[in-house]
Enzyme design. Sequence first.
Site, PDB file in Angstrom:
ATOM      1  N   CYS A   9       0.829  -1.211   0.000  1.00 32.51           N
ATOM      2  CA  CYS A   9       0.000   0.000   0.000  1.00 32.51           C
ATOM      3  C   CYS A   9       0.859   1.255   0.000  1.00 32.51           C
ATOM      4  CB  CYS A   9      -0.890  -0.001   1.230  1.00 32.51           C
ATOM      5  SG  CYS A   9       0.098  -0.058   2.733  1.00 32.51           S
ATOM      6  N   CYS A  21       2.959   1.651   3.202  1.00 32.38           N
ATOM      7  CA  CYS A  21       4.191   0.855   3.221  1.00 32.38           C
ATOM      8  C   CYS A  21       5.259   1.572   2.412  1.00 32.38           C
ATOM      9  CB  CYS A  21       3.997  -0.515   2.572  1.00 32.38           C
ATOM     10  SG  CYS A  21       2.531  -1.383   3.056  1.00 32.38           S
ATOM     11  N   ASP A  76       2.289 -35.369  -4.221  1.00 26.29           N
ATOM     12  CA  ASP A  76       3.260 -35.637  -3.177  1.00 26.29           C
ATOM     13  C   ASP A  76       2.454 -35.635  -1.881  1.00 26.29           C
ATOM     14  OD1 ASP A  76       5.690 -35.714  -1.712  1.00 26.29           O
ATOM     15  OD2 ASP A  76       5.515 -33.552  -1.389  1.00 26.29           O
ATOM     16  N   ASP A  96       5.793 -30.138  -3.546  1.00 28.91           N
ATOM     17  CA  ASP A  96       6.329 -28.926  -2.925  1.00 28.91           C
ATOM     18  C   ASP A  96       7.800 -29.022  -2.552  1.00 28.91           C
ATOM     19  OD1 ASP A  96       6.083 -30.703  -0.814  1.00 28.91           O
ATOM     20  OD2 ASP A  96       5.831 -29.084   0.636  1.00 28.91           O
TER      21      ASP A  96
END
Lengths: 54, 723
Positions: free
Chosen positions: B34, B37, B443, B618
């Site tokens: 934003c 930030c 997996d 992953d």
Amino acid sequence: MNIFFLLAPFSVLLALIGLGAFWWTVRNGQYEDPDGDAARILIDDPQDAPLPRV
Amino acid sequence: MAVTYDAAPDYSAFLKSDKDGGATLDLLVKGARCAACLSKIETAVGAMPGVERARLNLTSGKFTVTFADRTGDPARVMSILERLGYPSAPYDPGLATAAHDKEGRRLALALGVAAFGAGNAMMFSVPLWAGLFGQELGPSTRTMMQVLSGLIGAPCALYAGMPFFESAWRSLRVGRANMDVPISLGVLLTLGISFVETLLHGRDTYFDAAVSLLFLLLIGRWMDHKLRSRARSAAADLLAMQAPSATVLDAAGAQHRKPLSEVAVGDLILVRPGERIPVDAHVESGRSELDNALLTGETRPIAVRPGQVCRAGGLNLWGTLTLQALARSDDSAVAAIARLVDAGAQSKSLYVRLADRAAAIYVPVVHSAAALTFVLGWALGLGPREALLRAVAVLIITCPCALGLAVPAVQITASARLFRKGVLVKSGAALERLAEITHVVFDKTGVLTLGRPTLVDPVPAAIALAAPLARASAHPLARALADEDPGETLAQDVVETPGQGVEGVIGGRRARLGRAAFVGVAEPSADESEFWFAFEGDTKIRFAFHDAIRPDARAAIEDLKARGLTVEILSGDHAGPVAAVARELGVDQWRAGLTPFEKSEAVEALSLAGQKVLMVGDGLNDAAALSKAHAAMAPGTALDASQNAADLVFSGEALGAVVTAFDVARTARRRALENFGFSALYNLIAAPAAMLGLINPFLAALAMSGSSLAVTLNALRMNRAGR
């Protein structure tokens, strides 16, 4: 008919100016960070965050 | 990942020297979204002494800091960002420069020029069209309009066409004809014929058609580029986050943050809790436990002590370790997997995309039709000029707008839709491959399960007793225990013994939490998925943990089966846990205890048997299999290498994203095929009309933009696809 010879080049000239402006914005990197530019207008004190040439 | 920079390691290897004596640092900043930030980060870093300029690109997350001289301190910048709450990682200076988007700028400029040319050439074409319908337009006025239209249209078409001409030339040189060959040929012939017609005071010139065709095609090309460059920058970010950085200790004990490639055999490396082991190394000092789940698929943490060897990629759980490097980064176990991934990526690049497959049929047909028109027209008594005009009209009218514009339009709508649902699509080709799959391989750890320990049969009263001590520890089992309790009290005088447990004072009583032996259980079991808790001299309480299955995993697998896909589990974990998960999810086919190489071989064997495999994984142990599979997905929690190898990355807990992505990919494929069907139909009507000489410049312009509009609107119907 004479008016044509004035208006036709004139309209092309106007469009060329537009094209030149678009060219400049691309070369200037103004499409690199659309999200950031949308957010930056909300920040006060623009002199603290000068627009650099990218 | 909370990494502290208290001891301020030296990051200067990541500084890039400028010509004017200054230096630039490129950081990837995560979590900045934003305006607040943005201003917080830029103001804080900009106020640092020695910083000349600090600018954050909110779109890409790249933060560029320019220092006035070469003594700038990257570690200070990173610690300021860390304090503000934004983790950051430095880009490798060598890779950062390559990221500049030259191609995108070039396409944008070409698009701008084509838009200018189309609009202004059209201005002079309108009177010409009026002349076609018997309105008064003298021959000299007509020639003047044609000349003006050509003066604007031709240079614009030549400039805007360059991306197509170059690509066509590249493809012709290797002896193939891609989609850009008929486009280039059509545009160049059109320009040539129109030029000759103007000189001969003929009736039909197509300058406006040539340049507006390029305008429409460039829109498609630009969209395709946007899609690919977003995916590429996501991949580059992953590379940066993978942080080519290891903390190397020099002889004096000072810490230097170095790019991974500069770590030499024999270097002493410091690995803090929460960091990954950078290269294969043996432990010099310190004790800890390593989480190798992403490396082997095994969920249990492994204890390490001085003298033991640990493999690159393992996550250090709780003690600070000093390691001595045994191999360079390129020779580490991880690098062998990376090479397998590269090999897989190369085989994937051989995939022929839908539009190119269509082009392979389209190009010969259209070109023979045009040639036939010329030959037959001449033979049947037309003049060579008239015959050539008709042949060119065939080329213009059949120019592949649908192929050039509609497929990218479908794919960008589809990926935008998936993006809103938390799925990042890396390329249009990935969507096409995903739509073709017949078999799904999962997996287990981190995909079907959440990949983190969860308490079995929680008893709130028991948890409340142990929670104050659990909160003081960073061990994953302690964290899981603390998460179950809403309270906030902390134990006093906490001492943590790496690999054993924590001891502290709760409400005046001494208590211990940790391994069975540490707490003093009479018959200590070797089970590392349990924790014990006891007040001194009191009853001992056992907490058992397991890796919980994702809440919607069963529903997602049933949905996949309902769509006619077969499902299989390939895991590196032991047979017991894998069988349990397979039974609970209703999956009949499963294999356990596989090494990364066996996994990738299994996927390859499936492909050889004619299956189109979607791999969902992953871990580092999945990366090779991911790259071998026809299509691959990885969760956002996956290791960076796996996210790089995957075509799609989904965030969030829900496995339903796999089903959604498949549905959207299938719909996208259907829309693309519909568009092909539409353009085939359109060509079947338009091409004979052009052969018979019924097409004039006005009809050509109208038909072309009309068909482009139709396929684009069809692509936008995508927005309703998927759940």
